[in-house]
Scaffold this motif. Sequence first.
Motif, PDB file in Angstrom:
ATOM      1  N   LEU A  85     -20.548  46.954  49.162  1.00  0.00           N
ATOM      2  CA  LEU A  85     -21.993  46.751  49.221  1.00  0.00           C
ATOM      3  C   LEU A  85     -22.372  46.017  50.497  1.00  0.00           C
ATOM      4  O   LEU A  85     -23.346  46.392  51.182  1.00  0.00           O
ATOM      5  CB  LEU A  85     -22.455  45.964  47.989  1.00  0.00           C
ATOM      6  N   GLY A  86     -21.634  44.963  50.832  1.00  0.00           N
ATOM      7  CA  GLY A  86     -21.923  44.224  52.066  1.00  0.00           C
ATOM      8  C   GLY A  86     -21.810  45.103  53.295  1.00  0.00           C
ATOM      9  O   GLY A  86     -22.643  45.022  54.208  1.00  0.00           O
ATOM     10  N   THR A  87     -20.806  45.953  53.313  1.00  0.00           N
ATOM     11  CA  THR A  87     -20.608  46.858  54.449  1.00  0.00           C
ATOM     12  C   THR A  87     -21.766  47.846  54.574  1.00  0.00           C
ATOM     13  O   THR A  87     -22.299  48.083  55.678  1.00  0.00           O
ATOM     14  CB  THR A  87     -19.285  47.618  54.288  1.00  0.00           C
ATOM     15  N   LEU A  88     -22.186  48.432  53.443  1.00  0.00           N
ATOM     16  CA  LEU A  88     -23.282  49.398  53.462  1.00  0.00           C
ATOM     17  C   LEU A  88     -24.607  48.727  53.862  1.00  0.00           C
ATOM     18  O   LEU A  88     -25.396  49.307  54.618  1.00  0.00           O
ATOM     19  CB  LEU A  88     -23.425  50.059  52.091  1.00  0.00           C
ATOM     20  N   LEU A  89     -24.846  47.530  53.342  1.00  0.00           N
ATOM     21  CA  LEU A  89     -26.079  46.814  53.714  1.00  0.00           C
ATOM     22  C   LEU A  89     -26.093  46.503  55.209  1.00  0.00           C
ATOM     23  O   LEU A  89     -27.149  46.591  55.861  1.00  0.00           O
ATOM     24  CB  LEU A  89     -26.189  45.517  52.899  1.00  0.00           C
ATOM     25  N   GLN A  90     -24.954  46.162  55.742  1.00  0.00           N
ATOM     26  CA  GLN A  90     -24.866  45.894  57.177  1.00  0.00           C
ATOM     27  C   GLN A  90     -25.150  47.160  57.977  1.00  0.00           C
ATOM     28  O   GLN A  90     -25.862  47.126  59.000  1.00  0.00           O
ATOM     29  CB  GLN A  90     -23.465  45.355  57.495  1.00  0.00           C
ATOM     30  N   GLU A  91     -24.607  48.287  57.508  1.00  0.00           N
ATOM     31  CA  GLU A  91     -24.856  49.556  58.201  1.00  0.00           C
ATOM     32  C   GLU A  91     -26.322  49.958  58.122  1.00  0.00           C
ATOM     33  O   GLU A  91     -26.832  50.654  59.006  1.00  0.00           O
ATOM     34  CB  GLU A  91     -23.981  50.643  57.598  1.00  0.00           C
ATOM     35  N   GLN A  92     -27.015  49.528  57.058  1.00  0.00           N
ATOM     36  CA  GLN A  92     -28.435  49.833  56.910  1.00  0.00           C
ATOM     37  C   GLN A  92     -29.332  48.840  57.643  1.00  0.00           C
ATOM     38  O   GLN A  92     -30.555  48.951  57.580  1.00  0.00           O
ATOM     39  CB  GLN A  92     -28.785  49.857  55.411  1.00  0.00           C
ATOM     40  N   GLY A  93     -28.722  47.898  58.340  1.00  0.00           N
ATOM     41  CA  GLY A  93     -29.497  46.913  59.099  1.00  0.00           C
ATOM     42  C   GLY A  93     -29.990  45.753  58.270  1.00  0.00           C
ATOM     43  O   GLY A  93     -30.776  44.939  58.763  1.00  0.00           O
ATOM     44  N   LEU A  94     -29.540  45.642  57.023  1.00  0.00           N
ATOM     45  CA  LEU A  94     -29.952  44.534  56.164  1.00  0.00           C
ATOM     46  C   LEU A  94     -28.916  43.415  56.286  1.00  0.00           C
ATOM     47  O   LEU A  94     -28.151  43.115  55.360  1.00  0.00           O
ATOM     48  CB  LEU A  94     -30.064  45.023  54.709  1.00  0.00           C
ATOM     49  N   ASN A  95     -28.922  42.771  57.446  1.00  0.00           N
ATOM     50  CA  ASN A  95     -27.857  41.826  57.781  1.00  0.00           C
ATOM     51  C   ASN A  95     -27.874  40.575  56.901  1.00  0.00           C
ATOM     52  O   ASN A  95     -26.811  40.064  56.536  1.00  0.00           O
ATOM     53  CB  ASN A  95     -27.939  41.428  59.251  1.00  0.00           C
ATOM     54  N   GLN A  96     -29.047  40.067  56.581  1.00  0.00           N
ATOM     55  CA  GLN A  96     -29.093  38.852  55.773  1.00  0.00           C
ATOM     56  C   GLN A  96     -28.532  39.098  54.376  1.00  0.00           C
ATOM     57  O   GLN A  96     -27.765  38.282  53.852  1.00  0.00           O
ATOM     58  CB  GLN A  96     -30.535  38.334  55.677  1.00  0.00           C
ATOM     59  N   GLU A  97     -28.920  40.211  53.782  1.00  0.00           N
ATOM     60  CA  GLU A  97     -28.384  40.545  52.473  1.00  0.00           C
ATOM     61  C   GLU A  97     -26.874  40.794  52.542  1.00  0.00           C
ATOM     62  O   GLU A  97     -26.121  40.397  51.642  1.00  0.00           O
ATOM     63  CB  GLU A  97     -29.081  41.788  51.911  1.00  0.00           C
ATOM     64  N   ALA A  98     -26.454  41.428  53.627  1.00  0.00           N
ATOM     65  CA  ALA A  98     -25.029  41.702  53.799  1.00  0.00           C
ATOM     66  C   ALA A  98     -24.244  40.396  53.927  1.00  0.00           C
ATOM     67  O   ALA A  98     -23.185  40.226  53.312  1.00  0.00           O
ATOM     68  CB  ALA A  98     -24.806  42.574  55.029  1.00  0.00           C
ATOM     69  N   GLN A  99     -24.755  39.462  54.719  1.00  0.00           N
ATOM     70  CA  GLN A  99     -24.067  38.186  54.893  1.00  0.00           C
ATOM     71  C   GLN A  99     -23.985  37.417  53.572  1.00  0.00           C
ATOM     72  O   GLN A  99     -22.976  36.779  53.273  1.00  0.00           O
ATOM     73  CB  GLN A  99     -24.781  37.352  55.951  1.00  0.00           C
ATOM     74  N   LYS A 100     -25.057  37.487  52.786  1.00  0.00           N
ATOM     75  CA  LYS A 100     -25.058  36.758  51.514  1.00  0.00           C
ATOM     76  C   LYS A 100     -24.009  37.326  50.549  1.00  0.00           C
ATOM     77  O   LYS A 100     -23.238  36.572  49.933  1.00  0.00           O
ATOM     78  CB  LYS A 100     -26.426  36.827  50.850  1.00  0.00           C
ATOM     79  N   ILE A 101     -23.971  38.632  50.411  1.00  0.00           N
ATOM     80  CA  ILE A 101     -23.038  39.223  49.448  1.00  0.00           C
ATOM     81  C   ILE A 101     -21.598  39.027  49.895  1.00  0.00           C
ATOM     82  O   ILE A 101     -20.696  38.755  49.087  1.00  0.00           O
ATOM     83  CB  ILE A 101     -23.349  40.729  49.224  1.00  0.00           C
ATOM     84  N   LEU A 102     -21.357  39.106  51.219  1.00  0.00           N
ATOM     85  CA  LEU A 102     -20.002  38.874  51.719  1.00  0.00           C
ATOM     86  C   LEU A 102     -19.609  37.407  51.579  1.00  0.00           C
ATOM     87  O   LEU A 102     -18.449  37.088  51.284  1.00  0.00           O
ATOM     88  CB  LEU A 102     -19.895  39.324  53.177  1.00  0.00           C
ATOM     89  N   GLY A 103     -20.583  36.521  51.774  1.00  0.00           N
ATOM     90  CA  GLY A 103     -20.303  35.102  51.580  1.00  0.00           C
ATOM     91  C   GLY A 103     -19.982  34.788  50.116  1.00  0.00           C
ATOM     92  O   GLY A 103     -19.074  34.004  49.822  1.00  0.00           O
ATOM     93  N   ASP A 104     -20.722  35.406  49.204  1.00  0.00           N
ATOM     94  CA  ASP A 104     -20.430  35.222  47.776  1.00  0.00           C
ATOM     95  C   ASP A 104     -19.042  35.737  47.435  1.00  0.00           C
ATOM     96  O   ASP A 104     -18.320  35.133  46.624  1.00  0.00           O
ATOM     97  CB  ASP A 104     -21.476  35.947  46.935  1.00  0.00           C
TER      98      ASP A 104
END
Length: 249
Positions: free
Chosen positions: A210-229
């Motif tokens: 999910l973090g990888t896909l969010l990052q690819e979609q340009g949703l960096n803040q959401e990606a960072q949060k899920i990867l941090g969790d």
Amino acid sequence: MKPKIILAAMILSGSTQVLAAPAPVSEAASSQSSIEKRLASLENMMQSRNLLQVELQQQLNLLQDEVSQIRGVTEEQSYKLEKVLQRQRELYQEIENRVSQAYTQPAATPATDYTQSSDAQTYSSDLSENEAYERAVALIMKDKRYDQAIPEFQTFLTTYPNSVYASNAHYWLGQLLTIKNDGVKASEHFKVVVNEFPNSNKRPDAMLKLGTLLQEQGLNQEAQKILGDLINQYPSTTAAKLATERLAN
């Protein structure tokens, strides 16, 4: 004359007594014959009752034998069913690991080490549910028919929305849709695994995907949060190590 009359009277009286004497003997013989008949009748009744008891005991023994045989067959079938379910459990775990590592993982993302997950896979005792899930997984592992596997998993979730395999089905749909480059729909399925199945052994890898896909979609803040969790909640997993590398890059 009188003495002669008296003598004649005595003779006649004696003859009468002699003639009347056999009467008691006849009555006794008749009574004895009646008793013998009754005894014979009682003996016949006893024999009939004994024969009936023997027959009933034989039937009872046959019924007991049949019950024992049925009980033995039932116990044997129960044992075989348990062995089949146990074998299915082993096959499912093997299938999950192989498919995850060899068939549906993108080349840039190694398979997650699921043995480090805190929760073991749960299995269903419903044979029809097991067969439906196995059929969907077989399309990936055996046939490599990824396009056909997508509707198969969707049908499975519709038929068994509360299945113990629900988190796995969502995870595989996310993987399959990622292969088809449909990142938005794939993210939805990974989110279901992350948000609705906190004890799933697929959750760490689903968070990484999910973090990888969010990052690819340009949703960096959401990606960072899920990867941090992911890193905080599963620090010893391979998924967490890959998440750390992704955040560092």
